[in-house]
Write a protein that holds these residues in place. Structure first.
Motif, PDB file in Angstrom:
ATOM      1  N   ASP A  55      55.340 -15.030  16.709  1.00 11.49           N
ATOM      2  CA  ASP A  55      55.716 -13.617  16.644  1.00 11.49           C
ATOM      3  C   ASP A  55      54.765 -12.789  15.789  1.00 11.49           C
ATOM      4  OD1 ASP A  55      57.942 -14.130  18.227  1.00 11.49           O
ATOM      5  OD2 ASP A  55      59.228 -14.551  16.490  1.00 11.49           O
ATOM      6  N   VAL A  56      53.785 -13.423  15.149  1.00 11.05           N
ATOM      7  CA  VAL A  56      52.897 -12.729  14.229  1.00 11.05           C
ATOM      8  C   VAL A  56      51.637 -12.293  14.986  1.00 11.05           C
ATOM      9  CG1 VAL A  56      51.609 -12.888  12.079  1.00 11.05           C
ATOM     10  CG2 VAL A  56      53.773 -14.108  12.320  1.00 11.05           C
ATOM     11  N   SER A  57      51.355 -10.999  14.948  1.00  7.65           N
ATOM     12  CA  SER A  57      50.234 -10.453  15.726  1.00  7.65           C
ATOM     13  C   SER A  57      48.937 -10.472  14.916  1.00  7.65           C
ATOM     14  CB  SER A  57      50.564  -9.031  16.185  1.00  7.65           C
ATOM     15  OG  SER A  57      50.931  -8.222  15.083  1.00  7.65           O
ATOM     16  N   SER A  58      48.489 -11.685  14.590  1.00  4.27           N
ATOM     17  CA  SER A  58      47.194 -11.889  13.936  1.00  4.27           C
ATOM     18  C   SER A  58      46.841 -13.356  14.072  1.00  4.27           C
ATOM     19  CB  SER A  58      47.230 -11.466  12.462  1.00  4.27           C
ATOM     20  OG  SER A  58      48.189 -12.217  11.746  1.00  4.27           O
ATOM     21  N   SER A  59      45.618 -13.718  13.669  1.00  8.29           N
ATOM     22  CA  SER A  59      45.116 -15.080  13.861  1.00  8.29           C
ATOM     23  C   SER A  59      45.583 -15.984  12.729  1.00  8.29           C
ATOM     24  CB  SER A  59      43.585 -15.066  13.916  1.00  8.29           C
ATOM     25  OG  SER A  59      43.130 -14.354  15.033  1.00  8.29           O
ATOM     26  N   ILE A  60      46.472 -16.909  13.048  1.00  6.67           N
ATOM     27  CA  ILE A  60      47.011 -17.845  12.067  1.00  6.67           C
ATOM     28  C   ILE A  60      47.085 -19.229  12.697  1.00  6.67           C
ATOM     29  CG2 ILE A  60      48.928 -18.405  10.541  1.00  6.67           C
ATOM     30  CD1 ILE A  60      49.829 -15.554  10.678  1.00  6.67           C
ATOM     31  N   SER A  61      46.660 -20.237  11.944  1.00  9.57           N
ATOM     32  CA  SER A  61      46.926 -21.627  12.289  1.00  9.57           C
ATOM     33  C   SER A  61      47.836 -22.195  11.212  1.00  9.57           C
ATOM     34  CB  SER A  61      45.633 -22.435  12.374  1.00  9.57           C
ATOM     35  OG  SER A  61      44.789 -21.954  13.393  1.00  9.57           O
ATOM     36  N   ALA A  62      48.683 -23.118  11.593  1.00 15.24           N
ATOM     37  CA  ALA A  62      49.643 -23.637  10.621  1.00 15.24           C
ATOM     38  C   ALA A  62      49.953 -25.094  10.909  1.00 15.24           C
ATOM     39  CB  ALA A  62      50.928 -22.812  10.644  1.00 15.24           C
ATOM     40  N   LEU A  63      50.230 -25.827   9.842  1.00 18.89           N
ATOM     41  CA  LEU A  63      50.723 -27.192   9.912  1.00 18.89           C
ATOM     42  C   LEU A  63      52.058 -27.244   9.191  1.00 18.89           C
ATOM     43  CD1 LEU A  63      47.518 -29.276   9.053  1.00 18.89           C
ATOM     44  CD2 LEU A  63      48.631 -29.132  11.271  1.00 18.89           C
ATOM     45  N   GLY A  64      53.072 -27.774   9.869  1.00 21.61           N
ATOM     46  CA  GLY A  64      54.377 -27.915   9.258  1.00 21.61           C
ATOM     47  C   GLY A  64      54.561 -29.288   8.639  1.00 21.61           C
ATOM     48  N   ALA A  65      55.767 -29.524   8.105  1.00 22.37           N
ATOM     49  CA  ALA A  65      56.048 -30.762   7.387  1.00 22.37           C
ATOM     50  C   ALA A  65      55.891 -31.982   8.280  1.00 22.37           C
ATOM     51  CB  ALA A  65      57.454 -30.709   6.799  1.00 22.37           C
ATOM     52  N   THR A  66      56.285 -31.867   9.560  1.00 17.47           N
ATOM     53  CA  THR A  66      56.185 -33.008  10.471  1.00 17.47           C
ATOM     54  C   THR A  66      54.738 -33.410  10.695  1.00 17.47           C
ATOM     55  OG1 THR A  66      58.228 -32.332  11.601  1.00 17.47           O
ATOM     56  CG2 THR A  66      56.770 -33.851  12.762  1.00 17.47           C
ATOM     57  N   ASP A  67      53.858 -32.422  10.937  1.00 13.35           N
ATOM     58  CA  ASP A  67      52.440 -32.720  11.135  1.00 13.35           C
ATOM     59  C   ASP A  67      51.802 -33.271   9.869  1.00 13.35           C
ATOM     60  OD1 ASP A  67      52.308 -31.932  13.817  1.00 13.35           O
ATOM     61  OD2 ASP A  67      52.082 -29.832  13.256  1.00 13.35           O
ATOM     62  N   LEU A  68      52.133 -32.688   8.716  1.00 12.74           N
ATOM     63  CA  LEU A  68      51.521 -33.122   7.460  1.00 12.74           C
ATOM     64  C   LEU A  68      51.898 -34.550   7.104  1.00 12.74           C
ATOM     65  CD1 LEU A  68      52.007 -29.842   5.393  1.00 12.74           C
ATOM     66  CD2 LEU A  68      49.835 -30.789   6.166  1.00 12.74           C
ATOM     67  N   ALA A  69      53.106 -34.977   7.504  1.00 14.57           N
ATOM     68  CA  ALA A  69      53.541 -36.335   7.188  1.00 14.57           C
ATOM     69  C   ALA A  69      52.712 -37.385   7.910  1.00 14.57           C
ATOM     70  CB  ALA A  69      55.012 -36.501   7.549  1.00 14.57           C
ATOM     71  N   LYS A  70      52.053 -37.007   9.011  1.00 14.23           N
ATOM     72  CA  LYS A  70      51.248 -37.952   9.786  1.00 14.23           C
ATOM     73  C   LYS A  70      49.808 -38.027   9.301  1.00 14.23           C
ATOM     74  CE  LYS A  70      53.881 -36.770  13.956  1.00 14.23           C
ATOM     75  NZ  LYS A  70      53.781 -36.183  15.319  1.00 14.23           N
TER      76      LYS A  70
END
Length: 755
Positions: A55-70
């Motif tokens: 929903d955010v109208s700009s360039s963002i990449s993100a890693l959540g807790a599930t991805d970080l745990a791997k």
């Protein structure tokens, strides 16, 4: 628009191909696969409120807790792979990890605290105002957000390139926790743990700790021992108090201590450089260090863990629900660092140029926000911000190449910054599908700087004992003597406008204009009074961006892309220039020398091919060029057209490909992960020294994990292809150059226990 149009067509073509491929793979698997819930929604706080990434109208990449745990990230450097057009390196120029963070070719790679960052590192809403210590360890990190492009409205000054926003987990009433122990190459031991529990029904406590010890990947041949040993210790605690449903109070404290060998740099010399022609320390071939090996150094400084970096950070937050979709927040931050290091910059078996650099930093921030959420047509955040920082460095130079066997010169520098800002950013839904975002921030900065040279001592040998001559600053030609500090103020308004349109519930396009602002300042490493008292001005960056966010195939495929054009004005450049008649004969100056234009595109993709198999990747293209740049870049006294230079740390291409496979095997879950990260060829030095240029690099990380209930055993490899590019390159014109290599291939095993 010709170039922008071509880039946009490439983005659309590439995106269409990827979507078609992923769709065919998903459809081929649907007959045999179990029903899937789709990709996990990613929640971000990039706009100082909780939102879905899509929903955010700009360039963002993100890693959540599930991805970080791997993953087996060690610090912020590893997080960068999740985002296109991002480079993060440790410059090895000071203790505690001195970050060189670049987004879309914009960043800073300097150890001096007088040089403001161009990319903001934020942890739990607190901006870190210096490069030292910004390589935050991967301890209890719950979410990583990489915001690309200027963030001048909500994050303010010194976020022209973007922001890396990290959030840690919140204390819980239930007893929860995680402990991970790791052993890896170079005798590296790492232990991290976090536990959370309720004290009373209204109070929860989280405690975290970490320990890391390593011999490092550099061997010092002169000392005949590992030259990169370090010990890191950290402890932290956070209290979460909820006396009523409307009120929440959070208090946290963190202490970190690093003891390490001084950074192991490599001397790289040309035949015409002083260190080669005058002292015989010559590179065996272009781009090769004088040791002949990137992982062997020959410096003569002690490797005895004498470098020290100590950090203390306290954060207080108050949130109060006013009702009617309004929330009031107050955030207090306190950060103090204390560091010391005696570093061998010449990297030869002699004392040609060493420095002793004890430094202290203190920052205090206060921020108040009024947030209006809800589902109405208007949502916004309105805030005020106050910043107060001070740093002092007591620099001492050990110079053995200036004629006498050894000369020492010292300089004390103290700089302060006070900044005040007010900001607003709001969304207004013109229709159910069309949303207008308006924002702006007014910032006022005030800086002071006082520099005083100390007595120069000349010794008869290379030992610092029994000086044969002492020259007080009042008698030294060109010495800096300041009774009162130099002062300067600047003000800037940084607006933001975006318009987004929801074509469907899963597809949104947007157009964005935003401005970033990097503060002006004073040189922190001057050798002349003029350089110490003459301020340089702020730089500004305007970003024009078109993008889309989309999810398809029952939320199994997420595809985001953007094309951008950024225009730099008054771009700050750091120059190493001669300073005749001074103790070192050189000085570093920051000047507002140029304009620049940076344009490109970014594509981010995540696809759940089957319930067990997920792929993700990104690609970034960057075309970065100087415009209207005239300066005395060769220190000849004659300005020249310098637009032929290539901008540092701005590779044309970066891309990343990740794959994750999970399957029940026996009593547990087998997890396979692999990631290939590509960084294109790029310059490391301002003058594009070919001996300090990086070719294209490919870093491959892999891991195999097996989890039974709450216990996971993992085997992993990092930089499996053993790339050895430079992480820092600095050119001291006509004297010598120095550099440091990236970490080589490493293997490890980890055991993780959750409860």
């Amino acid at each position: 628009m010709g170039m922008v149009g071509q880039i946009l067509r490439l983005v659309i073509a590439a995106s269409t191909s990827v979507v078609a491929l992923a769709a065919s793979q998903v459809q081929a698997q649907e007959a045999d696969a179990e029903p899937s819930a789709g990709l996990e929604a990613i929640v971000v706080t990039a706009r100082k409120r909780v939102e879905n990434l899509q929903d955010v109208s700009s360039s963002i990449s993100a890693l959540g807790a599930t991805d970080l745990a791997k993953r087996f990230d060690s610090d912020v450097r590893d997080f960068a792979n999740a985002s296109p057009n991002v480079l993060i390196d440790d410059t090895q120029q000071g203790p505690g990890g001195v970050a060189a963070i670049y987004i879309r070719g914009i960043g800073v790679a300097d150890v001096e605290k007088s040089v403001d960052p161009a990319v903001g590192v934020v942890i739990d809403d607190i901006y870190l105002g210096q490069s030292s210590g910004s390589l935050l360890k991967a301890i209890d990190v719950d979410r990583v957000e990489v915001l690309r492009g200027p963030q001048g409205t909500l994050f303010g000054r010194n976020a022209t390139g973007g922001v890396i926003n990290l959030a840690r987990s919140r204390p819980t009433q239930e007893l929860t926790g995680k402990v991970r122990g790791t052993y890896s190459s170079f005798e590296t031991y790492d232990l991290q743990g976090v536990v959370s529990f309720g004290i009373t029904p209204d109070v929860a406590l989280k405690v975290s700790g970490a320990y890391n010890s390593t011999d490092g990947y550099i061997f010092n041949r002169t000392q005949n021992q590992p030259g990169q040993k370090s010990d890191f210790r950290a402890i932290g605690a956070q209290l979460l108090i909820t006396p009523t449903e409307a009120l929440e109070v959070s208090l946290s404290y963190d202490h970190q201590l690093t003891r390490q060998d001084p950074g192991q740099l490599h001397a790289i010399t040309k035949s015409t450089d002083l260190f080669c022609a005058g002292f015989g320390y010559c590179s065996p071939s272009p781009g090769v260090p004088i040791s002949g090996d990137r992982y062997i150094t020959v410096g003569n400084a002690p490797v005895d863990k004498s470098a020290r970096f100590e950090l203390d950070m306290a954060i207080g937050k108050i949130k109060y629900d006013l009702g009617g979709d309004f929330e009031l927040q107050y955030i207090f931050g306190y950060l103090k660092t204390n560091e010391s290091i005696n570093q061998d910059f010449d990297s030869t078996p002699e004392t040609l140029y060493h420095t002793d650099r004890p430094a202290r930093w203190r920052q205090i921030t206060n921020e108040a926000r009024l947030i209006m959420g809800g589902t109405g047509p208007l949502t916004f955040v309105l805030g005020g911000f106050h910043w107060d920082s001070k740093y002092t460095i007591n620099l001492k130079n050990y110079i053995g190449f200036a004629g006498a066997p050894l000369l020492t010169s010292a300089q004390d520098v103290t700089q302060t910054t006070k900044s005040y800002a007010a900001y607003f950013e709001g969304d207004y839904r013109i229709t159910d599908k069309l949303k207008l975002t308006l924002g702006g921030r007014y910032t006022h900065d005030r800086k002071t700087s006082i520099v005083n040279d100390k007595t120069i001592f000349i010794y008869g040998t290379l030992e610092e004992a029994n000086p044969v001559l002492a020259i007080p600053p009042t008698l030294a030609g060109g010495a800096i003597v300041m009774g009162t500090p130099a002062k300067q103020s600047w003000s800037e308004f940084t607006p933001k406008v975006s318009l987004s349109y929801d074509w469907t519930d899963d597809v949104m396009t947007y157009a964005l204009w935003s401005r970033g602002y990097r503060a002006g300042g004073f040189n922190g490493r001057p050798a002349t009074l003029s350089a110490a008292t003459t301020p340089y001005n702020p730089e500004t960056l305007d970003n024009f961006e078109l993008g889309f966010k989309s999810q398809f195939l029952d939320d199994r495929l997420r595809l985001n892309a953007a094309v951008y054009l950024m225009k730099y004005k008054d771009m700050q450049q750091d120059l190493d220039v001669p300073a005749p008649g001074t103790s070192t004969g050189r000085e570093n100056r920051t000047i507002n020398a140029s304009q620049a234009e940076l344009k490109g595109f970014e594509v981010d993709l995540t696809a759940q091919i089957t319930p067990e198999f997920t792929i993700a990747g990104n690609v970034g293209y960057l075309d970065a060029k100087y415009k209207n740049f005239v300066g005395d870049i060769f220190s000849t006294g004659t300005p020249v057209d310098a637009t032929f230079l290539r901008i540092r740390r701005a590779p044309k291409w970066t891309w990343d490909l990740r794959a994750s496979y999970e399957r029940e095997v026996g009593p547990g879950l087998l997890m396979l992960n692999a990631e290939l990260h590509h960084i294109g060829a790029h310059e490391l030095t301002f003058l594009n020294n070919p001996n300090l240029r990086n070719g294209a690099q490919n870093m491959l990380d892999t891991s195999i994990s097996y989890r039974i209930n709450n216990t996971m055993i993992s085997v992993f490899a990092k930089n499996l292809l053993d790339e050895n590019g430079w992480t820092i390159g600095y050119d001291v014109q006509n004297v010598w150059s120095y550099a440091a290599p990236r970490p080589p291939r490493a293997f490890g095993v980890a055991v993780t226990q959750t409860f």
